[in-house]
Design a protein around this motif. Structure first.
Motif: not given
Length: 520
Positions: A342-346
């Motif tokens: 979740v959040g695509a690694g920032g």
């Protein structure tokens, strides 16, 4: 068995859809169409009414043939379409000029209107709910300036759903849900206000009487029957704009209900019992196709087109596997993107911005805040970032409408092509912290047209009761509290990154993804 037919003229295609009176889709015929730019006029989006009527009537004939439905068993027909597209007719009822929905040729005319009266756009918005961005006023002024012979010949202005009804019946009349997108209607009265045209230096004699959505427009004429294969005398009911009928098609007919439609463009629609506008002119306000109801609308530009671009540019392997296995490339991409944290690694991406109707422009397309680690940041990470970016836009639009109304929905109904993705629906739920309901019929616009057709001939006692009777929910997605907390942080980061990127575009350093006419 009686049937209801919807004719849906979208941005990329036209289709005829047959439903039974229980809301079950019986058959569909669809033809793609394109709206070409006139090379003389950058940003133009011409509408070919001759060829496109041939496509539309061909769809009607095809769906009748493929389903075996007897034309005599079609109880009623209604129409819906992309909003904003306009046609001009001469005194004999012949089409003489037309442009499609996001035609942007009128830069000079927007500048002319602003120079004439810098405060006029805001003044007109407060009455009509529209700005110059997509409305008819700059386009009519463009015709006056660039094609004066057409302007002088024009006798009537119409919209595309009314154009379809005109070909079926010979009756030409605009309705308020799509007509309100011209910016030449009073929201409160749901009728033309010719003084708006006059204040812009335009003619005030182009406006036929308005027929309310759900009323009987007329009956299929002998010519309409010959063209389409429908039975002469079939009732034709006044429909409406695509998002308004889409809300009917997801059973969102009452004030306080909300829908999200995910297609080439994404719309957040929030129903209201009042035609109140935003003092800061950020959000569009339209008439609903349900009389006595209006809609706050926040538009996100091109999420579906961004997804198509990403698929075609980077996912050839998924397309190949999908073609061999008979599945969808998007389904394969969803499977892998679901494994991305979740959040695509920032990672942050910037495409469409939160709507600002009075100054509508977007940053250059951007991906940022990733590392050169192919295991952590690969095409599925980028893909998930696009999904999350669009859900962040939905959150921003809910907050935007809440700022000036004090209201937001308890839940969302999610329809359109994007709602086929369980992953996307779950992300929307997690980001907004709201339950997301996905209907069985996801292409809700055509179902909404069928419902309003049935109401118009007495099959349903009201539009709202008809929708409640036939719309069925397939799945409900509930928000995950931990995921929502992470998205709250990502949202704040995204807003700051987007503001910086938008600044670069407005300085001319990078190229905006899209800007309304007149935005420099």
């Amino acid at each position: 068995m009686k049937y209801l037919m919807a004719i849906d003229a979208g941005t990329g295609s036209v289709r005829a859809v047959v439903f039974d009176t229980n809301g079950t889709q019986v058959g569909v015929a669809q033809k793609e169409w394109t709206h070409r730019e006139d090379p003389r006029w950058p940003g133009s989006m011409d509408f070919d009414w001759r060829h496109n009527w041939d496509l539309a009537r061909g769809c009607v004939r095809e769906v009748l043939a493929s389903t075996g439905v007897d034309p005599a068993d079609v109880a009623a027909v209604s129409t819906t379409c992309m909003r904003e597209g306009i046609l001009l007719y001469d005194a004999d009822g012949n089409e003489i000029w037309a442009c499609a929905n996001v035609d942007a040729r009128s830069n000079d005319e927007v500048a002319q209107l602003i120079e004439k009266d810098p405060g006029l756009e805001r003044e007109l918005y407060l009455e009509s709910g529209q700005t110059y961005a997509l409305g008819a006023l700059p386009r009519l002024l463009w015709v006056k300036n660039k094609m004066p012979e057409v302007y002088e010949r024009a006798a009537t202005l119409g919209m595309f759903n009314d154009w379809l009804i005109y070909h079926f019946t010979g009756v030409l009349a605009v309705e308020p849900s799509n007509g309100s997108t011209t910016g030449i209607m009073s929201l409160e009265k749901r009728d033309w206000d010719p003084s708006i045209s006059e204040r812009c230096g335009l003619r005030s004699d182009l406006f036929k009487p308005v027929l309310e959505c759900g009323s009987l427009a007329g009956h299929v004429s002998a010519q309409g029957a010959s063209d389409t294969g429908l039975a002469e005398g079939t009732p034709v009911v006044v429909g409406g704009g695509d998002c308004q009928l889409g809300m009917i098609g997801v059973d969102a007919c009452l004030p306080g209900q909300a829908g999200v439609f995910g297609g080439s463009f994404w719309q957040y629609e929030f129903n209201t019992a009042s035609p109140k506008t935003d003092d800061h002119c950020r959000v569009r306000v339209n008439c609903h196709a349900v009389p006595g109801v209006w809609q706050y609308e926040a538009l996100a530009f091109k999420p579906g087109l961004v997804m198509r671009w990403f698929r075609d540019a980077f996912c050839q392997e998924e397309k190949r596997i999908a073609a061999e296995s008979g599945t969808s490339a998007y389904d394969l991409m969803d499977e892998r993107a679901a494994e991305v944290p979740v959040g695509a690694g920032g990672m942050v991406c910037c495409f469409s911005d939160i709507m600002n109707f009075i100054h509508w422009t977007h940053a250059a397309p951007t991906f940022t805040n990733f590392e050169l680690d192919p295991d952590k940041y690969n095409k599925y990470t980028f893909y998930r970032a696009i999904l999350e970016n669009t859900a962040l836009l939905v959150k921003g639009h809910i907050e935007l409408v809440r700022e000036f109304t004090g209201k937001e929905p308890d839940e969302l109904v999610f329809a359109g092509g994007a709602s086929y993705s369980d992953l996307w629906a779950q992300i929307v739920s997690d980001v907004t912290n709201k339950p997301v309901r996905v209907p069985v019929v996801k292409e809700a616009t055509a179902l909404g047209a069928a419902i309003i057709a049935g109401y118009g001939v007495g099959i349903y006692p009201s539009i709202a009761e008809g929708a409640h009777q036939v719309v069925k929910i397939e799945k409900t997605f509930s928000p995950d509290a931990a995921n929502h907390a992470m998205y709250e942080k990502l949202y704040e980061t995204w807003r700051k990154v987007y503001a910086a990127q938008l600044g670069l575009s407005e300085q001319g350093i990078t190229k905006s993804m899209w800007s309304a006419p007149g935005i420099k």
